[in-house]
Design an enzyme around this catalytic site. Structure first.
Site, PDB file in Angstrom:
ATOM      1  N   HIS A 268      25.076  43.586  56.729  1.00 14.80           N
ATOM      2  CA  HIS A 268      24.949  42.295  56.037  1.00 14.80           C
ATOM      3  C   HIS A 268      26.311  41.604  56.048  1.00 14.80           C
ATOM      4  CE1 HIS A 268      23.448  39.259  53.427  1.00 14.80           C
ATOM      5  NE2 HIS A 268      23.314  39.923  52.305  1.00 14.80           N
ATOM      6  N   HIS A 307      19.526  38.914  64.019  1.00 15.05           N
ATOM      7  CA  HIS A 307      19.241  38.409  62.676  1.00 15.05           C
ATOM      8  C   HIS A 307      17.759  38.606  62.378  1.00 15.05           C
ATOM      9  CE1 HIS A 307      19.221  35.762  59.170  1.00 15.05           C
ATOM     10  NE2 HIS A 307      20.532  35.867  59.197  1.00 15.05           N
ATOM     11  N   ASP A 363      28.339  35.977  61.429  1.00 11.46           N
ATOM     12  CA  ASP A 363      29.508  36.875  61.335  1.00 11.46           C
ATOM     13  C   ASP A 363      30.255  37.033  62.646  1.00 11.46           C
ATOM     14  OD1 ASP A 363      27.427  38.542  59.118  1.00 11.46           O
ATOM     15  OD2 ASP A 363      29.377  37.732  58.552  1.00 11.46           O
TER      16      ASP A 363
HETATM   17  C1  SDX Z   1      24.020  38.513  57.676  1.00 10.68           C
HETATM   18  O1  SDX Z   1      19.369  37.881  56.092  1.00 10.68           O
HETATM   19  C2  SDX Z   1      20.337  37.001  56.113  1.00 10.68           C
HETATM   20  O2  SDX Z   1      20.121  35.827  55.953  1.00 10.68           O
HETATM   21  C3  SDX Z   1      21.745  37.585  56.282  1.00 10.68           C
HETATM   22  C4  SDX Z   1      22.869  36.594  56.511  1.00 10.68           C
HETATM   23  C5  SDX Z   1      23.125  35.726  55.299  1.00 10.68           C
HETATM   24  O3  SDX Z   1      23.645  34.634  55.449  1.00 10.68           O
HETATM   25  O4  SDX Z   1      22.875  36.252  54.171  1.00 10.68           O
HETATM   26  O5  SDX Z   1      22.563  35.743  57.618  1.00 10.68           O
HETATM   27  C6  SDX Z   1      24.194  37.309  56.806  1.00 10.68           C
HETATM   28  O6  SDX Z   1      23.838  39.571  57.174  1.00 10.68           O
HETATM   29  C7  SDX Z   1      24.014  38.331  59.172  1.00 10.68           C
HETATM   30  C8  SDX Z   1      23.721  39.661  59.932  1.00 10.68           C
HETATM   31  C9  SDX Z   1      25.051  40.448  60.030  1.00 10.68           C
HETATM   32  N1  SDX Z   1      24.793  41.802  60.605  1.00 10.68           N
HETATM   33  C10 SDX Z   1      25.183  42.155  61.818  1.00 10.68           C
HETATM   34  O7  SDX Z   1      25.695  41.389  62.638  1.00 10.68           O
HETATM   35  C11 SDX Z   1      24.956  43.639  62.140  1.00 10.68           C
HETATM   36  C12 SDX Z   1      24.321  43.775  63.534  1.00 10.68           C
HETATM   37  N2  SDX Z   1      22.948  43.214  63.490  1.00 10.68           N
HETATM   38  C13 SDX Z   1      21.878  44.183  63.300  1.00 10.68           C
HETATM   39  O8  SDX Z   1      22.164  45.278  62.482  1.00 10.68           O
HETATM   40  C14 SDX Z   1      20.545  43.496  63.059  1.00 10.68           C
HETATM   41  O9  SDX Z   1      20.406  42.522  64.003  1.00 10.68           O
HETATM   42  C15 SDX Z   1      20.224  42.903  61.690  1.00 10.68           C
HETATM   43  C16 SDX Z   1      20.443  43.871  60.601  1.00 10.68           C
HETATM   44  C17 SDX Z   1      21.055  41.685  61.447  1.00 10.68           C
HETATM   45  C18 SDX Z   1      18.759  42.489  61.723  1.00 10.68           C
HETATM   46  O10 SDX Z   1      18.057  43.634  61.844  1.00 10.68           O
HETATM   47  P1  SDX Z   1      16.435  43.648  61.960  1.00 10.68           P
HETATM   48  O11 SDX Z   1      15.878  42.300  61.755  1.00 10.68           O
HETATM   49  O12 SDX Z   1      15.928  44.748  61.077  1.00 10.68           O
HETATM   50  O13 SDX Z   1      16.193  43.960  63.442  1.00 10.68           O
HETATM   51  P2  SDX Z   1      15.996  45.421  64.025  1.00 10.68           P
HETATM   52  O14 SDX Z   1      17.091  46.314  63.530  1.00 10.68           O
HETATM   53  O15 SDX Z   1      14.589  45.833  63.789  1.00 10.68           O
HETATM   54  O16 SDX Z   1      16.249  45.174  65.590  1.00 10.68           O
HETATM   55  C19 SDX Z   1      15.204  44.798  66.461  1.00 10.68           C
HETATM   56  C20 SDX Z   1      15.633  45.384  67.781  1.00 10.68           C
HETATM   57  C21 SDX Z   1      15.938  46.884  67.731  1.00 10.68           C
HETATM   58  O17 SDX Z   1      15.735  47.384  69.045  1.00 10.68           O
HETATM   59  P3  SDX Z   1      14.338  48.179  69.379  1.00 10.68           P
HETATM   60  O18 SDX Z   1      14.148  49.231  68.290  1.00 10.68           O
HETATM   61  O19 SDX Z   1      13.260  47.113  69.343  1.00 10.68           O
HETATM   62  O20 SDX Z   1      14.544  48.790  70.742  1.00 10.68           O
HETATM   63  O21 SDX Z   1      16.883  44.771  68.207  1.00 10.68           O
HETATM   64  C22 SDX Z   1      17.887  45.785  68.267  1.00 10.68           C
HETATM   65  C23 SDX Z   1      17.396  46.954  67.456  1.00 10.68           C
HETATM   66  O22 SDX Z   1      17.991  48.155  67.943  1.00 10.68           O
HETATM   67  N3  SDX Z   1      19.074  45.176  67.669  1.00 10.68           N
HETATM   68  C24 SDX Z   1      20.296  45.268  68.164  1.00 10.68           C
HETATM   69  C25 SDX Z   1      21.104  44.527  67.289  1.00 10.68           C
HETATM   70  N4  SDX Z   1      20.358  44.036  66.292  1.00 10.68           N
HETATM   71  C26 SDX Z   1      19.105  44.439  66.532  1.00 10.68           C
HETATM   72  N5  SDX Z   1      20.780  45.891  69.266  1.00 10.68           N
HETATM   73  C27 SDX Z   1      22.104  45.772  69.482  1.00 10.68           C
HETATM   74  N6  SDX Z   1      22.950  45.071  68.690  1.00 10.68           N
HETATM   75  C28 SDX Z   1      22.471  44.444  67.595  1.00 10.68           C
HETATM   76  N7  SDX Z   1      23.301  43.762  66.839  1.00 10.68           N
END
Ligand code: SDX
Length: 433
Positions: A268, A307, A363
Protein backbone atom coordinates in the site's frame (compact mmCIF):
# COMPACT_ATOMS: atom_id res chain seq x y z
CA UNK A 1 -41.07 -8.12 -13.88
CA UNK A 2 -39.61 -4.84 -12.50
CA UNK A 3 -36.45 -4.03 -14.49
CA UNK A 4 -34.14 -3.22 -11.54
CA UNK A 5 -34.36 -6.65 -10.01
CA UNK A 6 -32.43 -9.91 -10.01
CA UNK A 7 -34.30 -13.19 -10.08
CA UNK A 8 -32.45 -16.04 -8.38
CA UNK A 9 -33.45 -19.66 -8.62
CA UNK A 10 -32.10 -21.85 -5.85
CA UNK A 11 -31.58 -25.20 -7.58
CA UNK A 12 -31.31 -26.86 -4.17
CA UNK A 13 -34.98 -26.09 -3.51
CA UNK A 14 -36.28 -24.95 -6.94
CA UNK A 15 -37.49 -21.79 -5.18
CA UNK A 16 -37.18 -18.45 -6.98
CA UNK A 17 -36.38 -15.17 -5.35
CA UNK A 18 -36.45 -11.63 -6.70
CA UNK A 19 -34.14 -9.07 -5.13
CA UNK A 20 -33.81 -5.36 -6.00
CA UNK A 21 -30.75 -4.08 -7.88
CA UNK A 22 -29.62 -0.63 -6.68
CA UNK A 23 -26.53 1.25 -7.90
CA UNK A 24 -25.33 -1.89 -9.66
CA UNK A 25 -25.44 -3.91 -6.45
CA UNK A 26 -27.71 -6.25 -4.56
CA UNK A 27 -27.88 -6.06 -0.78
CA UNK A 28 -26.10 -9.03 0.76
CA UNK A 29 -28.81 -9.15 3.42
CA UNK A 30 -31.40 -9.82 0.69
CA UNK A 31 -29.69 -13.19 0.18
CA UNK A 32 -30.35 -14.35 3.73
CA UNK A 33 -33.94 -15.29 2.77
CA UNK A 34 -32.51 -17.98 0.47
CA UNK A 35 -32.57 -21.08 2.66
CA UNK A 36 -32.78 -24.82 2.24
CA UNK A 37 -34.99 -25.13 5.32
CA UNK A 38 -36.00 -23.40 8.57
CA UNK A 39 -32.70 -24.35 10.23
CA UNK A 40 -30.63 -22.81 7.43
CA UNK A 41 -28.98 -19.47 8.35
CA UNK A 42 -29.48 -18.29 4.79
CA UNK A 43 -27.05 -17.35 2.04
CA UNK A 44 -24.12 -14.99 2.63
CA UNK A 45 -21.60 -13.67 0.12
CA UNK A 46 -17.98 -14.81 0.37
CA UNK A 47 -15.52 -12.21 -0.89
CA UNK A 48 -11.95 -12.48 0.52
CA UNK A 49 -10.17 -9.09 0.40
CA UNK A 50 -13.47 -7.52 -0.69
CA UNK A 51 -12.64 -7.78 -4.39
CA UNK A 52 -16.29 -7.30 -5.33
CA UNK A 53 -18.00 -5.88 -2.26
CA UNK A 54 -19.15 -2.31 -1.66
CA UNK A 55 -18.87 -1.58 2.06
CA UNK A 56 -20.46 1.85 1.93
CA UNK A 57 -22.03 4.59 -0.14
CA UNK A 58 -19.75 7.58 -0.58
CA UNK A 59 -19.86 10.89 -2.45
CA UNK A 60 -16.26 11.88 -1.80
CA UNK A 61 -14.05 10.28 -4.47
CA UNK A 62 -14.88 8.69 -7.80
CA UNK A 63 -12.48 6.38 -9.61
CA UNK A 64 -12.99 4.74 -13.02
CA UNK A 65 -10.13 2.25 -13.11
CA UNK A 66 -10.62 1.29 -16.75
CA UNK A 67 -10.60 4.89 -17.97
CA UNK A 68 -7.99 6.11 -15.48
CA UNK A 69 -10.35 8.68 -14.00
CA UNK A 70 -9.98 10.13 -10.48
CA UNK A 71 -12.26 12.92 -9.19
CA UNK A 72 -12.63 14.48 -5.73
CA UNK A 73 -16.25 15.57 -5.22
CA UNK A 74 -16.65 15.61 -9.03
CA UNK A 75 -13.55 17.68 -9.83
CA UNK A 76 -10.94 15.86 -12.00
CA UNK A 77 -7.64 15.36 -10.19
CA UNK A 78 -5.77 16.98 -13.10
CA UNK A 79 -7.75 20.23 -12.64
CA UNK A 80 -7.26 20.30 -8.88
CA UNK A 81 -3.53 19.59 -9.23
CA UNK A 82 -3.20 22.49 -11.66
CA UNK A 83 -5.42 25.10 -9.99
CA UNK A 84 -5.81 24.22 -6.32
CA UNK A 85 -3.81 23.97 -3.12
CA UNK A 86 -3.79 21.05 -0.73
CA UNK A 87 -5.68 22.89 2.02
CA UNK A 88 -8.33 23.92 -0.50
CA UNK A 89 -8.66 20.28 -1.57
CA UNK A 90 -8.82 19.14 2.06
CA UNK A 91 -11.74 21.58 2.53
CA UNK A 92 -13.40 20.20 -0.62
CA UNK A 93 -13.06 16.60 0.61
CA UNK A 94 -14.46 17.42 4.06
CA UNK A 95 -17.23 19.88 3.19
CA UNK A 96 -18.13 18.71 -0.33
CA UNK A 97 -17.69 22.09 -2.06
CA UNK A 98 -14.77 24.29 -3.03
CA UNK A 99 -14.49 27.09 -0.44
CA UNK A 100 -15.21 30.75 -1.15
CA UNK A 101 -12.28 33.10 -0.66
CA UNK A 102 -13.58 33.98 2.82
CA UNK A 103 -14.13 30.31 3.75
CA UNK A 104 -10.66 29.36 2.53
CA UNK A 105 -9.02 32.21 4.45
CA UNK A 106 -10.73 31.11 7.68
CA UNK A 107 -9.89 27.43 6.97
CA UNK A 108 -6.19 28.20 6.38
CA UNK A 109 -6.16 30.35 9.56
CA UNK A 110 -7.71 27.53 11.61
CA UNK A 111 -5.33 24.86 10.33
CA UNK A 112 -2.32 27.15 10.68
CA UNK A 113 -3.20 27.81 14.31
CA UNK A 114 -3.33 24.11 15.14
CA UNK A 115 0.13 23.12 13.97
CA UNK A 116 1.71 23.29 17.44
CA UNK A 117 2.07 20.08 19.43
CA UNK A 118 1.74 19.71 23.20
CA UNK A 119 5.26 19.99 24.66
CA UNK A 120 4.92 16.50 26.15
CA UNK A 121 5.15 15.24 22.55
CA UNK A 122 8.87 16.02 22.65
CA UNK A 123 9.38 13.71 25.62
CA UNK A 124 7.30 11.06 23.87
CA UNK A 125 9.39 11.41 20.70
CA UNK A 126 12.61 11.18 22.72
CA UNK A 127 11.56 7.68 23.74
CA UNK A 128 12.22 6.41 20.22
CA UNK A 129 15.64 5.14 19.12
CA UNK A 130 17.32 7.51 16.66
CA UNK A 131 17.02 4.76 14.03
CA UNK A 132 13.24 4.34 14.60
CA UNK A 133 11.30 4.27 11.32
CA UNK A 134 9.44 7.58 10.90
CA UNK A 135 6.17 5.75 10.20
CA UNK A 136 6.42 3.99 13.58
CA UNK A 137 6.93 7.36 15.24
CA UNK A 138 4.13 8.94 13.18
CA UNK A 139 1.57 6.23 14.04
CA UNK A 140 2.51 6.10 17.73
CA UNK A 141 2.54 9.87 18.21
CA UNK A 142 -0.86 10.32 16.58
CA UNK A 143 -2.28 7.60 18.84
CA UNK A 144 -0.67 9.36 21.82
CA UNK A 145 -2.57 12.56 20.96
CA UNK A 146 -5.69 10.63 21.98
CA UNK A 147 -4.45 11.08 25.56
CA UNK A 148 -4.00 14.82 25.06
CA UNK A 149 -7.55 15.41 23.77
CA UNK A 150 -9.87 13.08 25.75
CA UNK A 151 -12.90 15.07 24.53
CA UNK A 152 -12.25 13.63 21.05
CA UNK A 153 -14.22 10.57 22.09
CA UNK A 154 -17.44 12.60 21.59
CA UNK A 155 -17.50 11.61 17.93
CA UNK A 156 -21.19 12.49 17.46
CA UNK A 157 -20.70 16.12 18.51
CA UNK A 158 -20.20 17.79 15.10
CA UNK A 159 -18.36 20.85 16.45
CA UNK A 160 -16.04 18.72 18.59
CA UNK A 161 -15.47 16.36 15.63
CA UNK A 162 -14.46 19.27 13.39
CA UNK A 163 -12.15 20.61 16.11
CA UNK A 164 -10.29 17.30 16.17
CA UNK A 165 -10.23 17.17 12.36
CA UNK A 166 -8.62 20.61 12.23
CA UNK A 167 -6.13 19.59 14.92
CA UNK A 168 -5.15 16.42 13.07
CA UNK A 169 -4.75 18.09 9.65
CA UNK A 170 -2.74 20.86 11.29
CA UNK A 171 -0.53 18.60 13.37
CA UNK A 172 0.40 15.73 11.05
CA UNK A 173 3.12 17.79 9.29
CA UNK A 174 4.53 18.78 12.69
CA UNK A 175 4.64 15.15 13.84
CA UNK A 176 6.19 14.09 10.53
CA UNK A 177 8.87 16.78 10.76
CA UNK A 178 9.62 15.90 14.39
CA UNK A 179 10.09 12.26 13.38
CA UNK A 180 12.60 13.33 10.73
CA UNK A 181 14.47 15.73 13.00
CA UNK A 182 14.65 13.01 15.68
CA UNK A 183 16.10 10.59 13.11
CA UNK A 184 18.86 13.00 12.11
CA UNK A 185 19.48 14.31 15.62
CA UNK A 186 18.55 17.92 14.84
CA UNK A 187 16.63 20.18 17.24
CA UNK A 188 12.91 20.42 16.52
CA UNK A 189 11.71 23.46 14.60
CA UNK A 190 8.51 25.19 15.70
CA UNK A 191 5.83 26.05 13.11
CA UNK A 192 6.05 29.43 11.38
CA UNK A 193 2.55 30.84 10.91
CA UNK A 194 3.74 33.20 8.17
CA UNK A 195 4.26 30.24 5.86
CA UNK A 196 1.77 28.15 3.86
CA UNK A 197 0.92 24.63 5.00
CA UNK A 198 3.51 23.01 2.76
CA UNK A 199 6.19 25.69 3.18
CA UNK A 200 5.79 25.40 6.96
CA UNK A 201 6.25 21.64 6.69
CA UNK A 202 9.51 22.26 4.80
CA UNK A 203 10.45 24.83 7.47
CA UNK A 204 9.96 22.31 10.30
CA UNK A 205 11.96 19.74 8.33
CA UNK A 206 14.88 21.72 6.97
CA UNK A 207 15.30 25.02 8.82
CA UNK A 208 18.77 25.19 10.35
CA UNK A 209 20.20 28.33 11.94
CA UNK A 210 18.89 30.93 9.47
CA UNK A 211 16.53 33.44 11.14
CA UNK A 212 13.68 32.71 8.72
CA UNK A 213 13.19 29.66 6.50
CA UNK A 214 12.62 30.40 2.81
CA UNK A 215 11.07 27.50 0.89
CA UNK A 216 12.19 26.96 -2.70
CA UNK A 217 8.94 27.86 -4.58
CA UNK A 218 9.12 25.10 -7.22
CA UNK A 219 9.74 22.46 -4.54
CA UNK A 220 6.96 23.83 -2.34
CA UNK A 221 4.50 23.80 -5.25
CA UNK A 222 5.55 20.29 -6.31
CA UNK A 223 5.08 19.02 -2.74
CA UNK A 224 1.68 20.68 -2.52
CA UNK A 225 0.66 18.95 -5.75
CA UNK A 226 1.86 15.62 -4.34
CA UNK A 227 -0.28 16.29 -1.26
CA UNK A 228 -3.30 16.95 -3.51
CA UNK A 229 -2.71 13.71 -5.44
CA UNK A 230 -2.43 11.63 -2.26
CA UNK A 231 -5.35 13.19 -0.37
CA UNK A 232 -7.99 10.51 -0.94
CA UNK A 233 -8.62 7.41 -3.00
CA UNK A 234 -12.04 6.03 -1.98
CA UNK A 235 -12.09 2.65 -0.20
CA UNK A 236 -8.39 1.69 -0.28
CA UNK A 237 -6.91 -0.51 2.42
CA UNK A 238 -6.08 2.31 4.88
CA UNK A 239 -9.40 4.10 4.39
CA UNK A 240 -11.22 0.83 4.95
CA UNK A 241 -9.23 0.50 8.19
CA UNK A 242 -10.23 4.06 9.15
CA UNK A 243 -13.91 3.33 8.53
CA UNK A 244 -13.85 -0.06 10.24
CA UNK A 245 -11.96 1.10 13.34
CA UNK A 246 -13.95 4.35 13.43
CA UNK A 247 -17.22 2.39 13.32
CA UNK A 248 -16.60 1.28 16.92
CA UNK A 249 -16.85 5.00 17.78
CA UNK A 250 -13.27 5.20 18.99
CA UNK A 251 -11.70 8.66 18.80
CA UNK A 252 -10.25 9.99 15.52
CA UNK A 253 -6.65 9.94 16.75
CA UNK A 254 -6.77 6.19 17.35
CA UNK A 255 -8.66 5.66 14.09
CA UNK A 256 -6.11 7.69 12.08
CA UNK A 257 -3.29 5.76 13.78
CA UNK A 258 -4.90 2.51 12.61
CA UNK A 259 -5.30 3.83 9.06
CA UNK A 260 -1.66 5.00 8.98
CA UNK A 261 -0.65 1.55 10.21
CA UNK A 262 -2.38 -0.01 7.20
CA UNK A 263 -0.80 2.54 4.86
CA UNK A 264 2.67 1.53 6.11
CA UNK A 265 2.41 -1.86 4.41
CA UNK A 266 4.66 -2.39 1.33
CA UNK A 267 1.68 -3.32 -0.84
CA UNK A 268 0.00 0.00 0.00
CA UNK A 269 1.58 3.29 0.95
CA UNK A 270 4.90 1.66 1.81
CA UNK A 271 5.40 0.90 -1.90
CA UNK A 272 7.04 4.26 -2.66
CA UNK A 273 9.93 3.40 -0.31
CA UNK A 274 10.10 -0.10 -1.84
CA UNK A 275 10.31 1.41 -5.35
CA UNK A 276 13.56 3.19 -4.42
CA UNK A 277 14.97 -0.04 -2.96
CA UNK A 278 13.97 -1.80 -6.20
CA UNK A 279 15.65 0.83 -8.38
CA UNK A 280 18.78 0.63 -6.20
CA UNK A 281 18.77 -3.17 -6.54
CA UNK A 282 18.45 -2.92 -10.33
CA UNK A 283 21.33 -0.48 -10.31
CA UNK A 284 21.46 0.46 -14.00
CA UNK A 285 19.33 0.56 -17.16
CA UNK A 286 21.02 -2.45 -18.69
CA UNK A 287 19.98 -4.63 -15.72
CA UNK A 288 16.28 -3.75 -15.93
CA UNK A 289 15.40 -6.64 -18.23
CA UNK A 290 16.83 -9.27 -15.83
CA UNK A 291 14.76 -7.78 -13.02
CA UNK A 292 11.58 -7.78 -15.12
CA UNK A 293 12.28 -11.43 -15.95
CA UNK A 294 12.28 -12.27 -12.23
CA UNK A 295 8.94 -10.48 -11.83
CA UNK A 296 7.47 -12.42 -14.74
CA UNK A 297 8.62 -15.66 -13.14
CA UNK A 298 6.71 -14.61 -10.04
CA UNK A 299 9.78 -14.32 -7.81
CA UNK A 300 9.30 -10.61 -7.09
CA UNK A 301 6.76 -7.86 -7.75
CA UNK A 302 7.55 -4.64 -9.58
CA UNK A 303 6.94 -2.19 -6.78
CA UNK A 304 4.98 0.84 -7.93
CA UNK A 305 3.20 -1.25 -10.56
CA UNK A 306 -0.32 -2.59 -10.56
CA UNK A 307 -3.47 -1.54 -8.79
CA UNK A 308 -6.66 -3.17 -7.56
CA UNK A 309 -8.82 -0.56 -9.30
CA UNK A 310 -6.72 1.05 -12.04
CA UNK A 311 -6.52 -1.28 -15.02
CA UNK A 312 -5.20 1.65 -16.99
CA UNK A 313 -2.53 4.20 -16.19
CA UNK A 314 -2.98 5.72 -12.69
CA UNK A 315 -3.81 9.38 -13.50
CA UNK A 316 -1.78 10.47 -10.48
CA UNK A 317 1.35 8.81 -11.86
CA UNK A 318 1.08 10.91 -15.03
CA UNK A 319 0.90 14.14 -13.03
CA UNK A 320 3.75 13.08 -10.74
CA UNK A 321 5.91 12.26 -13.76
CA UNK A 322 5.26 15.77 -15.12
CA UNK A 323 5.82 17.39 -11.72
CA UNK A 324 9.07 15.49 -11.25
CA UNK A 325 10.49 17.19 -14.33
CA UNK A 326 9.76 20.58 -12.70
CA UNK A 327 11.57 19.48 -9.55
CA UNK A 328 14.56 18.15 -11.46
CA UNK A 329 15.00 21.56 -13.10
CA UNK A 330 15.76 22.83 -9.58
CA UNK A 331 17.42 19.85 -7.96
CA UNK A 332 19.12 18.24 -10.92
CA UNK A 333 17.89 15.04 -12.54
CA UNK A 334 17.65 11.99 -10.31
CA UNK A 335 19.64 9.29 -12.17
CA UNK A 336 17.17 6.70 -10.91
CA UNK A 337 14.61 8.25 -13.27
CA UNK A 338 16.39 6.69 -16.24
CA UNK A 339 16.11 3.23 -14.69
CA UNK A 340 12.43 3.87 -13.86
CA UNK A 341 11.65 5.06 -17.40
CA UNK A 342 13.36 1.96 -18.88
CA UNK A 343 11.45 -0.28 -16.46
CA UNK A 344 8.18 1.40 -17.44
CA UNK A 345 9.00 1.13 -21.17
CA UNK A 346 9.74 -2.59 -20.95
CA UNK A 347 6.78 -3.38 -18.69
CA UNK A 348 4.28 -1.49 -20.84
CA UNK A 349 5.34 -3.52 -23.88
CA UNK A 350 5.59 -6.93 -22.22
CA UNK A 351 2.70 -9.38 -22.54
CA UNK A 352 2.95 -10.43 -18.86
CA UNK A 353 2.17 -6.91 -17.65
CA UNK A 354 -0.14 -5.97 -20.51
CA UNK A 355 -2.28 -9.09 -19.93
CA UNK A 356 -2.51 -8.31 -16.22
CA UNK A 357 -3.09 -4.60 -16.89
CA UNK A 358 -0.17 -3.63 -14.69
CA UNK A 359 0.67 0.04 -15.09
CA UNK A 360 2.74 2.41 -12.95
CA UNK A 361 0.73 3.57 -9.94
CA UNK A 362 0.98 6.64 -7.73
CA UNK A 363 4.01 5.19 -5.93
CA UNK A 364 6.16 4.52 -8.97
CA UNK A 365 7.47 8.02 -9.59
CA UNK A 366 6.70 9.71 -6.28
CA UNK A 367 9.71 8.18 -4.52
CA UNK A 368 12.14 9.39 -7.18
CA UNK A 369 10.72 12.86 -6.80
CA UNK A 370 10.80 12.82 -3.02
CA UNK A 371 14.42 11.72 -3.09
CA UNK A 372 15.33 14.53 -5.48
CA UNK A 373 13.63 16.96 -3.05
CA UNK A 374 15.97 15.74 -0.31
CA UNK A 375 13.75 13.27 1.53
CA UNK A 376 15.17 9.94 2.75
CA UNK A 377 13.22 6.82 1.59
CA UNK A 378 12.10 6.15 5.19
CA UNK A 379 10.11 9.42 5.04
CA UNK A 380 8.23 8.59 1.83
CA UNK A 381 5.25 6.84 3.41
CA UNK A 382 4.98 9.58 6.02
CA UNK A 383 4.69 12.01 3.09
CA UNK A 384 1.80 9.87 1.84
CA UNK A 385 0.14 9.80 5.29
CA UNK A 386 0.16 13.59 5.78
CA UNK A 387 -2.30 14.43 2.99
CA UNK A 388 -4.18 11.14 3.26
CA UNK A 389 -5.15 12.17 6.81
CA UNK A 390 -7.59 14.64 5.23
CA UNK A 391 -9.05 11.81 3.13
CA UNK A 392 -9.28 9.42 6.06
CA UNK A 393 -11.05 12.06 8.15
CA UNK A 394 -13.48 12.89 5.33
CA UNK A 395 -14.37 9.22 4.95
CA UNK A 396 -14.59 8.80 8.75
CA UNK A 397 -16.99 11.73 9.07
CA UNK A 398 -19.10 10.40 6.16
CA UNK A 399 -19.27 7.00 7.85
CA UNK A 400 -20.30 8.48 11.21
CA UNK A 401 -23.09 10.51 9.64
CA UNK A 402 -24.37 7.70 7.40
CA UNK A 403 -27.62 6.33 8.94
CA UNK A 404 -26.99 2.97 7.26
CA UNK A 405 -23.62 2.44 8.95
CA UNK A 406 -23.04 0.68 12.26
CA UNK A 407 -20.10 -1.13 13.88
CA UNK A 408 -18.31 -3.13 11.19
CA UNK A 409 -18.37 -6.84 11.94
CA UNK A 410 -17.95 -9.15 8.91
CA UNK A 411 -18.98 -12.79 9.02
CA UNK A 412 -16.83 -15.83 8.10
CA UNK A 413 -16.97 -19.23 6.51
CA UNK A 414 -15.91 -21.56 9.34
CA UNK A 415 -13.58 -24.32 8.13
CA UNK A 416 -12.28 -25.55 11.49
CA UNK A 417 -12.99 -28.62 13.59
CA UNK A 418 -16.48 -29.64 14.69
CA UNK A 419 -16.96 -29.99 18.46
CA UNK A 420 -14.14 -32.04 20.07
CA UNK A 421 -13.56 -33.66 23.47
CA UNK A 422 -10.91 -31.97 25.69
CA UNK A 423 -7.72 -34.14 25.91
CA UNK A 424 -5.78 -34.05 29.19
CA UNK A 425 -2.18 -32.93 28.58
CA UNK A 426 -0.72 -36.31 29.59
CA UNK A 427 -2.73 -37.99 26.82
CA UNK A 428 -1.80 -35.58 24.05
CA UNK A 429 0.52 -36.56 21.19
CA UNK A 430 2.62 -34.01 19.31
CA UNK A 431 0.87 -32.73 16.18
CA UNK A 432 2.97 -31.10 13.45
CA UNK A 433 1.32 -27.67 12.97
C1 SDX B 1 -1.48 2.17 -3.31
O1 SDX B 1 -6.25 0.84 -3.29
C2 SDX B 1 -5.75 2.03 -3.47
O2 SDX B 1 -6.43 2.93 -3.90
C3 SDX B 1 -4.29 2.20 -3.04
C4 SDX B 1 -3.62 3.51 -3.41
C5 SDX B 1 -4.22 4.69 -2.69
O3 SDX B 1 -4.12 5.80 -3.18
O4 SDX B 1 -4.70 4.46 -1.53
O5 SDX B 1 -3.73 3.74 -4.82
C6 SDX B 1 -2.13 3.49 -3.05
O6 SDX B 1 -1.46 1.36 -2.45
C7 SDX B 1 -0.94 1.89 -4.69
C8 SDX B 1 -0.39 0.44 -4.82
C9 SDX B 1 1.05 0.42 -4.25
N1 SDX B 1 1.56 -0.98 -4.21
C10 SDX B 1 2.51 -1.42 -5.02
O7 SDX B 1 3.00 -0.77 -5.95
C11 SDX B 1 2.99 -2.84 -4.69
C12 SDX B 1 3.08 -3.67 -5.99
N2 SDX B 1 1.71 -3.87 -6.52
C13 SDX B 1 1.09 -5.15 -6.17
O8 SDX B 1 1.39 -5.67 -4.91
C14 SDX B 1 -0.38 -5.17 -6.58
O9 SDX B 1 -0.46 -4.71 -7.86
C15 SDX B 1 -1.42 -4.46 -5.73
C16 SDX B 1 -1.33 -4.83 -4.30
C17 SDX B 1 -1.27 -2.98 -5.86
C18 SDX B 1 -2.78 -4.85 -6.28
O10 SDX B 1 -2.90 -6.17 -6.04
P1 SDX B 1 -4.21 -7.02 -6.51
O11 SDX B 1 -5.25 -6.14 -7.05
O12 SDX B 1 -4.59 -7.93 -5.37
O13 SDX B 1 -3.69 -7.82 -7.71
P2 SDX B 1 -3.09 -9.29 -7.62
O14 SDX B 1 -2.05 -9.33 -6.54
O15 SDX B 1 -4.21 -10.25 -7.56
O16 SDX B 1 -2.32 -9.40 -9.02
C19 SDX B 1 -2.98 -9.86 -10.19
C20 SDX B 1 -1.87 -10.51 -10.97
C21 SDX B 1 -1.09 -11.57 -10.19
O17 SDX B 1 -0.54 -12.46 -11.16
P3 SDX B 1 -1.28 -13.90 -11.42
O18 SDX B 1 -1.50 -14.54 -10.06
O19 SDX B 1 -2.58 -13.55 -12.11
O20 SDX B 1 -0.33 -14.69 -12.28
O21 SDX B 1 -0.87 -9.51 -11.32
C22 SDX B 1 0.36 -9.86 -10.69
C23 SDX B 1 0.05 -10.83 -9.59
O22 SDX B 1 1.18 -11.66 -9.34
N3 SDX B 1 0.89 -8.60 -10.17
C24 SDX B 1 2.15 -8.21 -10.27
C25 SDX B 1 2.20 -6.95 -9.66
N4 SDX B 1 0.99 -6.63 -9.18
C26 SDX B 1 0.18 -7.65 -9.50
N5 SDX B 1 3.23 -8.79 -10.84
C27 SDX B 1 4.39 -8.10 -10.77
N6 SDX B 1 4.51 -6.88 -10.20
C28 SDX B 1 3.44 -6.29 -9.64
N7 SDX B 1 3.57 -5.10 -9.09
Amino acid sequence: MAENTLTITDNRTNKTYTVPVENGTIRAMDLRQIKTGPEDFGLMTYDPAFLNTASCKSSITFIDGDKGILRYRGYPIEVLAEHSTFLEVAYLLLFGELPTEKELKQWVYDITHHTMLHETTKKFMEGFRYSAHPMSMFVSTIAALSSVYPEAKNVHDAANRMHQIVRLIGKVPSIAAMSYRHNVGFPYVYPDNDLSYTENFMNMLWKMVEPKYAAQPAIARALDILFILHADHEQNCSTSAMRSVGSSQTDPYLAVASAASALAGPLHGGANEEVLKMLDEIGSKDKVWDYVKRAKEGHIKLMGFGHRIYKNYDPRAKIIKWSAEQVFQVTGRNPKLDIALELERIALEDEYFVKRKLYPNVDFYSGIMYQAMGFRPEMFTVLFAIPRTAGWLSQWQEMLTDPEQKIARPRQVYTGHDVRQFVPIEKRTAVTV
